[in-house]
Write an enzyme that holds these catalytic residues in place. Sequence first.
Site, PDB file in Angstrom:
ATOM      1  N   ASP A  30      51.185  -9.337 -49.413  1.00  0.00           N
ATOM      2  CA  ASP A  30      51.617  -8.708 -50.661  1.00  0.00           C
ATOM      3  C   ASP A  30      53.067  -8.301 -50.453  1.00  0.00           C
ATOM      4  O   ASP A  30      53.431  -7.837 -49.367  1.00  0.00           O
ATOM      5  CB  ASP A  30      50.747  -7.467 -50.957  1.00  0.00           C
ATOM      6  N   ARG A 152      32.527  -6.093 -59.550  1.00  0.00           N
ATOM      7  CA  ARG A 152      32.727  -4.894 -60.361  1.00  0.00           C
ATOM      8  C   ARG A 152      33.312  -3.793 -59.487  1.00  0.00           C
ATOM      9  O   ARG A 152      32.943  -3.679 -58.314  1.00  0.00           O
ATOM     10  CB  ARG A 152      31.372  -4.375 -60.902  1.00  0.00           C
ATOM     11  N   GLU A 153      34.184  -2.982 -60.059  1.00  0.00           N
ATOM     12  CA  GLU A 153      34.708  -1.842 -59.321  1.00  0.00           C
ATOM     13  C   GLU A 153      33.550  -0.893 -59.027  1.00  0.00           C
ATOM     14  O   GLU A 153      32.636  -0.754 -59.834  1.00  0.00           O
ATOM     15  CB  GLU A 153      35.804  -1.143 -60.126  1.00  0.00           C
ATOM     16  N   LYS A 205      35.026 -17.309 -66.332  1.00  0.00           N
ATOM     17  CA  LYS A 205      35.357 -15.906 -66.068  1.00  0.00           C
ATOM     18  C   LYS A 205      35.629 -15.130 -67.355  1.00  0.00           C
ATOM     19  O   LYS A 205      35.030 -14.076 -67.598  1.00  0.00           O
ATOM     20  CB  LYS A 205      36.564 -15.838 -65.131  1.00  0.00           C
ATOM     21  N   ASN A 209      33.223 -12.110 -69.163  1.00  0.00           N
ATOM     22  CA  ASN A 209      33.695 -10.765 -69.535  1.00  0.00           C
ATOM     23  C   ASN A 209      33.617 -10.558 -71.046  1.00  0.00           C
ATOM     24  O   ASN A 209      33.289  -9.462 -71.513  1.00  0.00           O
ATOM     25  CB  ASN A 209      35.129 -10.536 -69.030  1.00  0.00           C
ATOM     26  N   CYS A 261      39.935  -4.913 -66.895  1.00  0.00           N
ATOM     27  CA  CYS A 261      39.465  -6.285 -67.112  1.00  0.00           C
ATOM     28  C   CYS A 261      38.952  -6.551 -68.526  1.00  0.00           C
ATOM     29  O   CYS A 261      39.552  -7.328 -69.266  1.00  0.00           O
ATOM     30  CB  CYS A 261      38.384  -6.623 -66.102  1.00  0.00           C
ATOM     31  N   LYS A 264      41.556  -6.188 -71.613  1.00  0.00           N
ATOM     32  CA  LYS A 264      42.680  -7.143 -71.620  1.00  0.00           C
ATOM     33  C   LYS A 264      42.170  -8.592 -71.643  1.00  0.00           C
ATOM     34  O   LYS A 264      42.817  -9.484 -72.188  1.00  0.00           O
ATOM     35  CB  LYS A 264      43.646  -6.905 -70.457  1.00  0.00           C
TER      36      LYS A 264
HETATM   37  C1  UGA Z   1      34.050  -6.183 -65.102  1.00  0.00           C
HETATM   38  C2  UGA Z   1      32.891  -7.185 -64.982  1.00  0.00           C
HETATM   39  O1  UGA Z   1      31.652  -6.488 -65.077  1.00  0.00           O
HETATM   40  C3  UGA Z   1      32.966  -7.917 -63.630  1.00  0.00           C
HETATM   41  O2  UGA Z   1      31.943  -8.890 -63.551  1.00  0.00           O
HETATM   42  C4  UGA Z   1      34.334  -8.592 -63.529  1.00  0.00           C
HETATM   43  O3  UGA Z   1      34.486  -9.247 -62.264  1.00  0.00           O
HETATM   44  C5  UGA Z   1      35.420  -7.541 -63.646  1.00  0.00           C
HETATM   45  O4  UGA Z   1      35.287  -6.870 -64.920  1.00  0.00           O
HETATM   46  C6  UGA Z   1      36.752  -8.249 -63.573  1.00  0.00           C
HETATM   47  O5  UGA Z   1      37.069  -9.047 -64.465  1.00  0.00           O
HETATM   48  O6  UGA Z   1      37.437  -8.107 -62.558  1.00  0.00           O
HETATM   49  P1  UGA Z   1      34.508  -3.720 -64.149  1.00  0.00           P
HETATM   50  O7  UGA Z   1      35.760  -3.755 -64.967  1.00  0.00           O
HETATM   51  O8  UGA Z   1      34.553  -3.241 -62.740  1.00  0.00           O
HETATM   52  O9  UGA Z   1      33.865  -5.202 -64.098  1.00  0.00           O
HETATM   53  O10 UGA Z   1      33.505  -2.759 -64.906  1.00  0.00           O
HETATM   54  P2  UGA Z   1      32.102  -2.897 -65.646  1.00  0.00           P
HETATM   55  O11 UGA Z   1      31.024  -2.432 -64.767  1.00  0.00           O
HETATM   56  O12 UGA Z   1      31.963  -4.222 -66.280  1.00  0.00           O
HETATM   57  O13 UGA Z   1      32.292  -1.805 -66.808  1.00  0.00           O
HETATM   58  C7  UGA Z   1      33.311  -1.979 -67.785  1.00  0.00           C
HETATM   59  C8  UGA Z   1      33.296  -0.858 -68.781  1.00  0.00           C
HETATM   60  O14 UGA Z   1      32.168  -0.980 -69.631  1.00  0.00           O
HETATM   61  C9  UGA Z   1      33.225   0.564 -68.211  1.00  0.00           C
HETATM   62  O15 UGA Z   1      34.144   1.375 -68.929  1.00  0.00           O
HETATM   63  C10 UGA Z   1      31.795   0.997 -68.473  1.00  0.00           C
HETATM   64  O16 UGA Z   1      31.668   2.388 -68.645  1.00  0.00           O
HETATM   65  C11 UGA Z   1      31.506   0.264 -69.763  1.00  0.00           C
HETATM   66  N1  UGA Z   1      30.065   0.004 -70.000  1.00  0.00           N
HETATM   67  C12 UGA Z   1      29.366  -0.792 -69.158  1.00  0.00           C
HETATM   68  C13 UGA Z   1      29.434   0.544 -71.128  1.00  0.00           C
HETATM   69  O17 UGA Z   1      30.078   1.264 -71.936  1.00  0.00           O
HETATM   70  N2  UGA Z   1      28.117   0.262 -71.364  1.00  0.00           N
HETATM   71  C14 UGA Z   1      27.410  -0.515 -70.508  1.00  0.00           C
HETATM   72  O18 UGA Z   1      26.215  -0.740 -70.794  1.00  0.00           O
HETATM   73  C15 UGA Z   1      28.038  -1.056 -69.398  1.00  0.00           C
END
Ligand code: UGA
Length: 436
Positions: A30, A152-153, A205, A209, A261, A264
Amino acid sequence: MKVCVVGLGYLGATHAVAMAKLGHQVVGVDLDSNKVESLNAGKLSFHEPQLQDALEESLTGGMVRFLDTYDLPEPPEIFFICVGTPQAASGNAADLSSLISAGTSLAKIISPDTVVVGKSTVPVGSAASLREKMSEIAGFPVHLAWNPEFLREGTALEDSLNPDRIVVGSWDAYSALRVKEVYKPILEKGTPLVEVNVQTAELVKVSANAFLATKISFINAMAEIAEVSGADAVELARAIGFDSRIGNKFLRTGIGFGGGCLPKDIRGFVARAEELGAGEAVGFLKDVDAINMRRREKVVALSSQELGDLKDKKVLMLGLSFKPDSDDLRDSPALDIALRLTKAGARVTVHDPVSLSGLDDKHGDLIREENLTLAAKNQDIVILGTEWSEYKSIDPVEFGELVANRLIIDGRNVLDVDAWRTAGWRLIALGRNVHN
Ligand code: UGA
Protein backbone atom coordinates in the site's frame (compact mmCIF):
# COMPACT_ATOMS: atom_id res chain seq x y z
CA MET A 1 2.52 -19.70 -3.43
CA LYS A 2 4.12 -16.26 -3.44
CA VAL A 3 1.19 -13.91 -3.22
CA CYS A 4 1.10 -10.11 -3.32
CA VAL A 5 -1.96 -8.16 -2.18
CA VAL A 6 -2.22 -4.59 -3.44
CA GLY A 7 -4.29 -2.14 -1.37
CA LEU A 8 -4.46 -2.71 2.37
CA GLY A 9 -7.85 -1.36 3.39
CA TYR A 10 -10.57 -3.59 4.80
CA LEU A 11 -10.57 -5.96 1.86
CA GLY A 12 -6.81 -6.06 1.25
CA ALA A 13 -5.69 -6.38 4.87
CA THR A 14 -8.20 -9.20 5.39
CA HIS A 15 -7.22 -10.93 2.18
CA ALA A 16 -3.50 -10.71 2.98
CA VAL A 17 -4.04 -12.34 6.37
CA ALA A 18 -6.43 -14.94 4.90
CA MET A 19 -3.82 -15.87 2.28
CA ALA A 20 -1.19 -16.27 5.01
CA LYS A 21 -3.63 -18.45 6.96
CA LEU A 22 -3.94 -20.67 3.88
CA GLY A 23 -0.18 -21.15 3.95
CA HIS A 24 0.92 -18.72 1.25
CA GLN A 25 3.90 -16.41 1.54
CA VAL A 26 2.33 -12.97 1.44
CA VAL A 27 3.52 -9.44 0.74
CA GLY A 28 0.99 -6.65 1.13
CA VAL A 29 1.56 -3.37 -0.69
CA ASP A 30 0.00 0.00 0.00
CA LEU A 31 1.45 3.40 -0.86
CA ASP A 32 0.22 4.78 2.48
CA SER A 33 3.36 4.27 4.58
CA ASN A 34 1.54 4.94 7.86
CA LYS A 35 -0.83 2.08 7.14
CA VAL A 36 2.08 -0.18 6.20
CA GLU A 37 4.02 0.75 9.31
CA SER A 38 1.13 0.00 11.63
CA LEU A 39 0.31 -3.30 9.88
CA ASN A 40 3.95 -4.36 10.26
CA ALA A 41 3.58 -3.48 13.95
CA GLY A 42 0.54 -5.78 14.10
CA LYS A 43 -2.07 -3.02 14.22
CA LEU A 44 -5.16 -2.84 12.05
CA SER A 45 -6.51 0.60 11.17
CA PHE A 46 -10.10 -0.65 11.75
CA HIS A 47 -11.99 -2.70 14.33
CA GLU A 48 -12.03 -6.42 13.43
CA PRO A 49 -11.03 -8.45 16.51
CA GLN A 50 -10.60 -11.92 14.96
CA LEU A 51 -8.50 -10.48 12.16
CA GLN A 52 -6.37 -8.57 14.65
CA ASP A 53 -5.28 -11.82 16.34
CA ALA A 54 -4.67 -13.57 13.03
CA LEU A 55 -2.56 -10.63 11.79
CA GLU A 56 -0.31 -10.87 14.83
CA GLU A 57 0.04 -14.65 14.36
CA SER A 58 0.88 -14.31 10.66
CA LEU A 59 3.50 -11.65 11.34
CA THR A 60 5.10 -13.72 14.09
CA GLY A 61 5.10 -16.79 11.85
CA GLY A 62 6.83 -14.79 9.09
CA MET A 63 3.97 -15.49 6.65
CA VAL A 64 3.14 -11.88 5.85
CA ARG A 65 4.86 -8.51 5.62
CA PHE A 66 3.86 -5.14 4.32
CA LEU A 67 5.63 -2.69 2.01
CA ASP A 68 4.91 0.83 0.80
CA THR A 69 6.49 0.28 -2.62
CA TYR A 70 6.07 -1.88 -5.72
CA ASP A 71 9.80 -2.50 -5.57
CA LEU A 72 9.38 -6.08 -4.36
CA PRO A 73 12.29 -8.23 -3.18
CA GLU A 74 10.97 -11.34 -4.97
CA PRO A 75 8.58 -11.59 -7.92
CA PRO A 76 5.16 -12.89 -6.72
CA GLU A 77 3.38 -15.59 -8.75
CA ILE A 78 0.02 -13.97 -8.26
CA PHE A 79 -1.19 -10.44 -7.43
CA PHE A 80 -4.55 -9.55 -5.93
CA ILE A 81 -5.81 -6.03 -6.50
CA CYS A 82 -7.88 -5.02 -3.45
CA VAL A 83 -7.97 -1.22 -3.75
CA GLY A 84 -11.06 0.81 -2.91
CA THR A 85 -13.60 1.86 -5.53
CA PRO A 86 -15.61 4.50 -3.63
CA GLN A 87 -18.48 6.57 -4.97
CA ALA A 88 -17.02 9.39 -7.08
CA ALA A 89 -17.18 12.85 -5.51
CA SER A 90 -18.82 14.13 -8.69
CA GLY A 91 -21.79 11.74 -8.84
CA ASN A 92 -23.07 8.21 -8.39
CA ALA A 93 -20.52 6.30 -10.48
CA ALA A 94 -17.60 4.42 -8.89
CA ASP A 95 -14.24 6.16 -8.71
CA LEU A 96 -11.81 3.76 -10.39
CA SER A 97 -8.67 5.91 -10.09
CA SER A 98 -7.00 3.67 -7.46
CA LEU A 99 -7.75 0.58 -9.54
CA ILE A 100 -6.24 2.10 -12.67
CA SER A 101 -3.21 3.35 -10.81
CA ALA A 102 -2.60 -0.08 -9.18
CA GLY A 103 -3.04 -1.87 -12.54
CA THR A 104 -0.67 0.55 -14.26
CA SER A 105 1.99 0.06 -11.60
CA LEU A 106 1.68 -3.73 -11.76
CA ALA A 107 1.90 -3.76 -15.56
CA LYS A 108 5.41 -2.36 -15.23
CA ILE A 109 6.69 -5.12 -12.94
CA ILE A 110 4.93 -8.34 -13.97
CA SER A 111 6.17 -11.02 -16.36
CA PRO A 112 4.11 -12.90 -18.98
CA ASP A 113 3.31 -15.81 -16.65
CA THR A 114 2.25 -13.66 -13.66
CA VAL A 115 -1.46 -13.72 -12.88
CA VAL A 116 -3.21 -10.56 -11.69
CA VAL A 117 -6.55 -11.02 -9.95
CA GLY A 118 -9.01 -8.21 -9.32
CA LYS A 119 -11.02 -8.45 -6.10
CA SER A 120 -12.26 -4.86 -5.89
CA THR A 121 -15.95 -4.25 -6.56
CA VAL A 122 -16.17 -2.69 -10.03
CA PRO A 123 -18.79 -1.71 -12.60
CA VAL A 124 -19.18 -4.40 -15.25
CA GLY A 125 -16.72 -3.82 -18.09
CA SER A 126 -13.97 -2.31 -15.92
CA ALA A 127 -11.76 -5.41 -16.02
CA ALA A 128 -11.72 -5.49 -19.83
CA SER A 129 -10.52 -1.87 -20.02
CA LEU A 130 -7.97 -2.51 -17.31
CA ARG A 131 -6.62 -5.56 -19.10
CA GLU A 132 -6.23 -3.63 -22.33
CA LYS A 133 -4.39 -0.81 -20.60
CA MET A 134 -2.13 -3.15 -18.62
CA SER A 135 -1.28 -5.26 -21.68
CA GLU A 136 -0.36 -2.12 -23.62
CA ILE A 137 2.05 -1.02 -20.87
CA ALA A 138 3.45 -4.53 -20.24
CA GLY A 139 3.95 -5.24 -23.94
CA PHE A 140 2.31 -8.69 -23.69
CA PRO A 141 -1.24 -9.98 -23.02
CA VAL A 142 -1.66 -9.77 -19.25
CA HIS A 143 -3.27 -12.70 -17.44
CA LEU A 144 -6.08 -10.94 -15.61
CA ALA A 145 -8.84 -12.73 -13.68
CA TRP A 146 -11.68 -11.43 -11.51
CA ASN A 147 -12.51 -12.97 -8.16
CA PRO A 148 -15.07 -10.95 -6.19
CA GLU A 149 -15.08 -11.00 -2.41
CA PHE A 150 -18.24 -11.30 -0.32
CA LEU A 151 -16.89 -10.74 3.19
CA ARG A 152 -18.88 -8.74 5.71
CA GLU A 153 -17.35 -6.33 8.19
CA GLY A 154 -17.36 -7.79 11.68
CA THR A 155 -16.86 -11.34 10.37
CA ALA A 156 -14.28 -10.54 7.70
CA LEU A 157 -11.73 -13.29 8.27
CA GLU A 158 -14.30 -15.99 8.92
CA ASP A 159 -16.13 -15.03 5.69
CA SER A 160 -12.87 -15.05 3.71
CA LEU A 161 -11.79 -18.47 4.93
CA ASN A 162 -15.25 -20.05 4.82
CA PRO A 163 -17.02 -18.37 1.93
CA ASP A 164 -20.41 -19.52 0.63
CA ARG A 165 -18.83 -19.80 -2.83
CA ILE A 166 -15.75 -18.81 -4.80
CA VAL A 167 -16.38 -17.01 -8.06
CA VAL A 168 -13.62 -16.89 -10.67
CA GLY A 169 -13.95 -14.98 -13.91
CA SER A 170 -11.20 -15.26 -16.50
CA TRP A 171 -10.35 -14.97 -20.18
CA ASP A 172 -8.00 -17.97 -20.18
CA ALA A 173 -7.73 -21.35 -18.45
CA TYR A 174 -4.22 -20.66 -17.09
CA SER A 175 -5.34 -17.65 -14.99
CA ALA A 176 -8.33 -19.56 -13.61
CA LEU A 177 -6.10 -22.50 -12.76
CA ARG A 178 -3.71 -20.33 -10.76
CA VAL A 179 -6.59 -18.74 -8.84
CA LYS A 180 -7.96 -22.20 -8.03
CA GLU A 181 -4.50 -23.23 -6.77
CA VAL A 182 -4.50 -20.30 -4.33
CA TYR A 183 -7.87 -21.37 -2.93
CA LYS A 184 -7.10 -25.10 -2.94
CA PRO A 185 -7.53 -25.59 0.85
CA ILE A 186 -10.93 -23.87 0.74
CA LEU A 187 -12.10 -25.69 -2.39
CA GLU A 188 -11.05 -29.03 -0.91
CA LYS A 189 -13.57 -28.44 1.89
CA GLY A 190 -16.30 -28.61 -0.75
CA THR A 191 -16.90 -24.87 -1.16
CA PRO A 192 -18.82 -24.33 -4.41
CA LEU A 193 -16.72 -22.93 -7.26
CA VAL A 194 -18.42 -20.86 -9.93
CA GLU A 195 -16.28 -20.36 -13.03
CA VAL A 196 -17.61 -17.68 -15.32
CA ASN A 197 -16.53 -15.05 -17.79
CA VAL A 198 -15.06 -11.85 -16.37
CA GLN A 199 -18.13 -9.71 -17.00
CA THR A 200 -20.26 -12.18 -15.04
CA ALA A 201 -17.77 -12.20 -12.16
CA GLU A 202 -17.87 -8.39 -11.97
CA LEU A 203 -21.66 -8.43 -12.11
CA VAL A 204 -22.09 -11.20 -9.51
CA LYS A 205 -20.67 -8.93 -6.84
CA VAL A 206 -22.76 -5.85 -7.54
CA SER A 207 -25.89 -7.86 -8.13
CA ALA A 208 -25.43 -9.74 -4.83
CA ASN A 209 -25.13 -6.43 -2.96
CA ALA A 210 -28.07 -4.99 -4.93
CA PHE A 211 -30.18 -8.01 -3.98
CA LEU A 212 -29.29 -7.67 -0.29
CA ALA A 213 -30.07 -3.94 -0.37
CA THR A 214 -33.38 -4.69 -2.08
CA LYS A 215 -34.30 -7.22 0.56
CA ILE A 216 -33.67 -4.70 3.35
CA SER A 217 -35.57 -1.95 1.56
CA PHE A 218 -38.41 -4.34 0.80
CA ILE A 219 -38.96 -5.02 4.48
CA ASN A 220 -38.54 -1.33 5.29
CA ALA A 221 -41.19 -0.53 2.66
CA MET A 222 -43.44 -3.00 4.47
CA ALA A 223 -42.59 -1.11 7.66
CA GLU A 224 -43.93 2.07 6.07
CA ILE A 225 -47.16 0.27 5.22
CA ALA A 226 -47.30 -1.27 8.70
CA GLU A 227 -46.94 2.17 10.26
CA VAL A 228 -50.04 3.49 8.49
CA SER A 229 -52.13 0.35 8.76
CA GLY A 230 -51.59 -0.97 12.27
CA ALA A 231 -49.57 -4.02 11.20
CA ASP A 232 -46.27 -5.16 12.72
CA ALA A 233 -43.36 -5.36 10.23
CA VAL A 234 -41.18 -7.46 12.56
CA GLU A 235 -43.85 -10.16 12.84
CA LEU A 236 -44.51 -9.84 9.12
CA ALA A 237 -40.80 -10.46 8.38
CA ARG A 238 -40.85 -13.48 10.68
CA ALA A 239 -43.90 -14.87 8.94
CA ILE A 240 -42.66 -14.46 5.37
CA GLY A 241 -39.15 -15.57 6.38
CA PHE A 242 -40.40 -19.07 7.22
CA ASP A 243 -41.02 -19.55 3.50
CA SER A 244 -37.75 -21.14 2.43
CA ARG A 245 -38.04 -19.43 -0.97
CA ILE A 246 -37.86 -16.08 0.83
CA GLY A 247 -35.64 -16.91 3.82
CA ASN A 248 -35.33 -14.95 7.05
CA LYS A 249 -31.96 -13.29 6.49
CA PHE A 250 -31.60 -9.59 5.68
CA LEU A 251 -35.21 -8.94 6.61
CA ARG A 252 -34.43 -6.97 9.76
CA THR A 253 -36.43 -3.77 9.59
CA GLY A 254 -35.18 -0.53 11.10
CA ILE A 255 -33.21 2.55 10.03
CA GLY A 256 -31.83 0.74 7.01
CA PHE A 257 -28.51 -0.05 5.42
CA GLY A 258 -25.29 1.92 5.31
CA GLY A 259 -21.57 1.25 5.14
CA GLY A 260 -18.95 1.48 2.45
CA CYS A 261 -20.57 -1.06 0.13
CA LEU A 262 -24.35 -1.44 -0.23
CA PRO A 263 -25.24 2.27 -0.75
CA LYS A 264 -22.41 3.09 -3.15
CA ASP A 265 -22.75 -0.20 -5.00
CA ILE A 266 -26.42 0.26 -5.87
CA ARG A 267 -25.76 3.84 -7.02
CA GLY A 268 -22.74 2.75 -9.05
CA PHE A 269 -24.79 -0.08 -10.56
CA VAL A 270 -27.51 2.30 -11.75
CA ALA A 271 -24.89 4.69 -13.16
CA ARG A 272 -23.16 1.88 -15.10
CA ALA A 273 -26.43 0.41 -16.38
CA GLU A 274 -27.40 3.85 -17.67
CA GLU A 275 -24.04 4.16 -19.46
CA LEU A 276 -24.75 0.80 -21.09
CA GLY A 277 -28.21 1.95 -22.18
CA ALA A 278 -29.93 -0.45 -19.77
CA GLY A 279 -30.78 2.01 -17.00
CA GLU A 280 -34.43 0.93 -16.92
CA ALA A 281 -33.44 -2.59 -15.91
CA VAL A 282 -32.21 -1.42 -12.52
CA GLY A 283 -34.29 1.74 -12.17
CA PHE A 284 -35.95 0.10 -9.14
CA LEU A 285 -32.66 0.45 -7.27
CA LYS A 286 -33.33 4.18 -7.09
CA ASP A 287 -36.46 3.30 -5.10
CA VAL A 288 -34.42 0.91 -2.95
CA ASP A 289 -32.10 3.84 -2.17
CA ALA A 290 -35.00 6.24 -1.58
CA ILE A 291 -36.82 3.84 0.80
CA ASN A 292 -33.57 3.46 2.71
CA MET A 293 -33.05 7.22 3.06
CA ARG A 294 -36.71 7.73 4.09
CA ARG A 295 -36.11 5.59 7.20
CA ARG A 296 -33.58 8.16 8.38
CA GLU A 297 -36.03 11.03 7.78
CA LYS A 298 -38.69 9.05 9.63
CA VAL A 299 -36.63 9.00 12.82
CA VAL A 300 -36.17 12.79 12.67
CA ALA A 301 -39.90 13.22 12.02
CA LEU A 302 -40.81 10.93 14.93
CA SER A 303 -38.47 12.86 17.22
CA SER A 304 -40.10 16.18 16.43
CA GLN A 305 -43.55 14.61 16.59
CA GLU A 306 -42.73 13.56 20.15
CA LEU A 307 -40.75 16.59 21.33
CA GLY A 308 -42.09 19.45 19.21
CA ASP A 309 -39.47 21.96 18.09
CA LEU A 310 -36.13 20.14 18.28
CA LYS A 311 -34.16 23.28 19.06
CA ASP A 312 -32.03 22.61 22.17
CA LYS A 313 -33.74 19.26 22.80
CA LYS A 314 -31.30 16.72 24.22
CA VAL A 315 -30.92 13.56 22.18
CA LEU A 316 -28.78 10.51 22.92
CA MET A 317 -27.78 8.38 19.92
CA LEU A 318 -26.82 4.89 21.04
CA GLY A 319 -24.39 3.52 18.46
CA LEU A 320 -22.82 5.33 15.54
CA SER A 321 -21.15 2.76 13.31
CA PHE A 322 -23.14 1.44 10.35
CA LYS A 323 -23.48 -1.95 12.05
CA PRO A 324 -22.31 -3.56 15.30
CA ASP A 325 -18.83 -5.10 15.64
CA SER A 326 -17.48 -2.50 13.24
CA ASP A 327 -16.08 1.01 13.70
CA ASP A 328 -16.97 1.97 10.14
CA LEU A 329 -18.83 5.27 9.95
CA ARG A 330 -19.14 5.39 6.16
CA ASP A 331 -22.71 6.23 5.21
CA SER A 332 -23.83 5.18 8.67
CA PRO A 333 -27.60 5.59 9.19
CA ALA A 334 -27.07 6.33 12.90
CA LEU A 335 -24.50 9.05 12.20
CA ASP A 336 -26.63 10.54 9.44
CA ILE A 337 -29.66 10.74 11.75
CA ALA A 338 -27.52 12.32 14.50
CA LEU A 339 -26.33 14.99 12.03
CA ARG A 340 -29.86 15.62 10.72
CA LEU A 341 -31.07 16.13 14.30
CA THR A 342 -28.20 18.53 14.98
CA LYS A 343 -29.19 20.51 11.89
CA ALA A 344 -32.71 20.74 13.29
CA GLY A 345 -31.22 22.40 16.40
CA ALA A 346 -31.06 19.41 18.78
CA ARG A 347 -28.12 18.86 21.10
CA VAL A 348 -27.06 15.35 20.20
CA THR A 349 -24.82 13.23 22.40
CA VAL A 350 -23.32 10.21 20.68
CA HIS A 351 -22.13 7.00 22.30
CA ASP A 352 -20.48 4.03 20.61
CA PRO A 353 -18.16 1.34 22.01
CA VAL A 354 -15.53 1.80 19.29
CA SER A 355 -16.27 4.41 16.64
CA LEU A 356 -16.17 7.79 18.43
CA SER A 357 -12.51 8.28 17.49
CA GLY A 358 -13.54 8.18 13.82
CA LEU A 359 -15.44 11.48 14.15
CA ASP A 360 -13.74 14.58 12.82
CA ASP A 361 -14.21 18.34 12.45
CA LYS A 362 -17.26 18.04 10.26
CA HIS A 363 -18.99 16.28 13.13
CA GLY A 364 -18.07 19.12 15.51
CA ASP A 365 -21.62 19.69 16.74
CA LEU A 366 -21.97 16.17 18.09
CA ILE A 367 -21.23 15.73 21.78
CA ARG A 368 -19.08 12.62 22.26
CA GLU A 369 -19.45 10.65 25.46
CA GLU A 370 -17.67 7.37 26.11
CA ASN A 371 -19.38 6.67 29.41
CA LEU A 372 -22.89 5.33 28.89
CA THR A 373 -24.14 6.44 32.31
CA LEU A 374 -22.94 9.99 31.77
CA ALA A 375 -24.26 9.93 28.21
CA ALA A 376 -27.76 9.02 29.39
CA LYS A 377 -28.04 11.81 31.97
CA ASN A 378 -30.92 14.24 31.40
CA GLN A 379 -31.70 13.29 27.82
CA ASP A 380 -35.10 14.12 26.34
CA ILE A 381 -35.03 11.20 23.92
CA VAL A 382 -32.83 8.15 23.28
CA ILE A 383 -32.42 6.65 19.81
CA LEU A 384 -30.94 3.21 19.32
CA GLY A 385 -29.03 3.51 16.04
CA THR A 386 -26.66 0.52 16.08
CA GLU A 387 -27.57 -2.76 17.73
CA TRP A 388 -24.38 -3.32 19.77
CA SER A 389 -24.94 -6.16 22.25
CA GLU A 390 -24.25 -3.84 25.19
CA TYR A 391 -27.32 -1.79 24.24
CA LYS A 392 -29.50 -4.86 23.90
CA SER A 393 -28.68 -5.78 27.50
CA ILE A 394 -29.37 -2.34 29.02
CA ASP A 395 -31.60 -2.56 32.09
CA PRO A 396 -34.51 -0.24 31.27
CA VAL A 397 -35.26 0.37 34.96
CA GLU A 398 -31.75 1.58 35.83
CA PHE A 399 -31.40 3.43 32.55
CA GLY A 400 -34.74 5.13 33.13
CA GLU A 401 -33.42 6.68 36.33
CA LEU A 402 -30.74 8.56 34.38
CA VAL A 403 -32.69 10.19 31.58
CA ALA A 404 -35.00 13.18 31.90
CA ASN A 405 -37.74 11.65 29.78
CA ARG A 406 -38.34 7.91 29.31
CA LEU A 407 -38.69 8.06 25.55
CA ILE A 408 -36.79 5.79 23.17
CA ILE A 409 -36.91 5.07 19.46
CA ASP A 410 -35.65 1.56 18.73
CA GLY A 411 -34.13 2.05 15.29
CA ARG A 412 -33.08 -1.59 15.02
CA ASN A 413 -35.99 -3.42 16.62
CA VAL A 414 -33.86 -5.26 19.13
CA LEU A 415 -35.25 -4.12 22.47
CA ASP A 416 -37.67 -6.16 24.56
CA VAL A 417 -40.74 -4.00 24.11
CA ASP A 418 -42.61 -5.37 27.14
CA ALA A 419 -39.65 -4.97 29.50
CA TRP A 420 -39.11 -1.35 28.46
CA ARG A 421 -42.81 -0.54 28.66
CA THR A 422 -43.09 -2.11 32.09
CA ALA A 423 -40.16 0.05 33.20
CA GLY A 424 -42.22 3.09 32.27
CA TRP A 425 -40.70 3.88 28.90
CA ARG A 426 -42.55 5.13 25.88
CA LEU A 427 -40.89 2.96 23.25
CA ILE A 428 -41.36 3.63 19.56
CA ALA A 429 -40.32 0.68 17.44
CA LEU A 430 -39.99 1.43 13.73
CA GLY A 431 -42.58 -0.39 11.65
CA ARG A 432 -44.26 -1.94 14.67
CA ASN A 433 -46.95 0.44 15.85
CA VAL A 434 -45.64 -0.06 19.32
CA HIS A 435 -46.42 3.33 20.78
CA ASN A 436 -46.79 3.15 24.50
C1 UGA B 1 -21.89 -6.14 2.54
C2 UGA B 1 -22.30 -7.54 2.03
O1 UGA B 1 -23.15 -8.16 2.99
C3 UGA B 1 -21.04 -8.41 1.83
O2 UGA B 1 -21.41 -9.66 1.29
C4 UGA B 1 -20.12 -7.68 0.85
O3 UGA B 1 -18.90 -8.41 0.66
C5 UGA B 1 -19.76 -6.32 1.42
O4 UGA B 1 -20.97 -5.56 1.62
C6 UGA B 1 -18.87 -5.62 0.42
O5 UGA B 1 -19.33 -5.32 -0.70
O6 UGA B 1 -17.68 -5.48 0.69
P1 UGA B 1 -21.19 -5.14 4.92
O7 UGA B 1 -21.17 -3.81 4.23
O8 UGA B 1 -20.07 -5.53 5.82
O9 UGA B 1 -21.30 -6.31 3.81
O10 UGA B 1 -22.49 -5.16 5.82
P2 UGA B 1 -23.85 -5.99 5.86
O11 UGA B 1 -23.78 -7.02 6.90
O12 UGA B 1 -24.27 -6.39 4.50
O13 UGA B 1 -24.86 -4.84 6.37
C7 UGA B 1 -25.08 -3.69 5.58
C8 UGA B 1 -26.06 -2.76 6.24
O14 UGA B 1 -27.36 -3.32 6.17
C9 UGA B 1 -25.82 -2.45 7.72
O15 UGA B 1 -26.02 -1.06 7.92
C10 UGA B 1 -26.88 -3.26 8.44
O16 UGA B 1 -27.28 -2.68 9.66
C11 UGA B 1 -28.00 -3.23 7.43
N1 UGA B 1 -28.95 -4.36 7.55
C12 UGA B 1 -28.54 -5.63 7.34
C13 UGA B 1 -30.30 -4.11 7.83
O17 UGA B 1 -30.71 -2.94 8.00
N2 UGA B 1 -31.18 -5.16 7.89
C14 UGA B 1 -30.76 -6.43 7.71
O18 UGA B 1 -31.62 -7.34 7.77
C15 UGA B 1 -29.43 -6.68 7.42
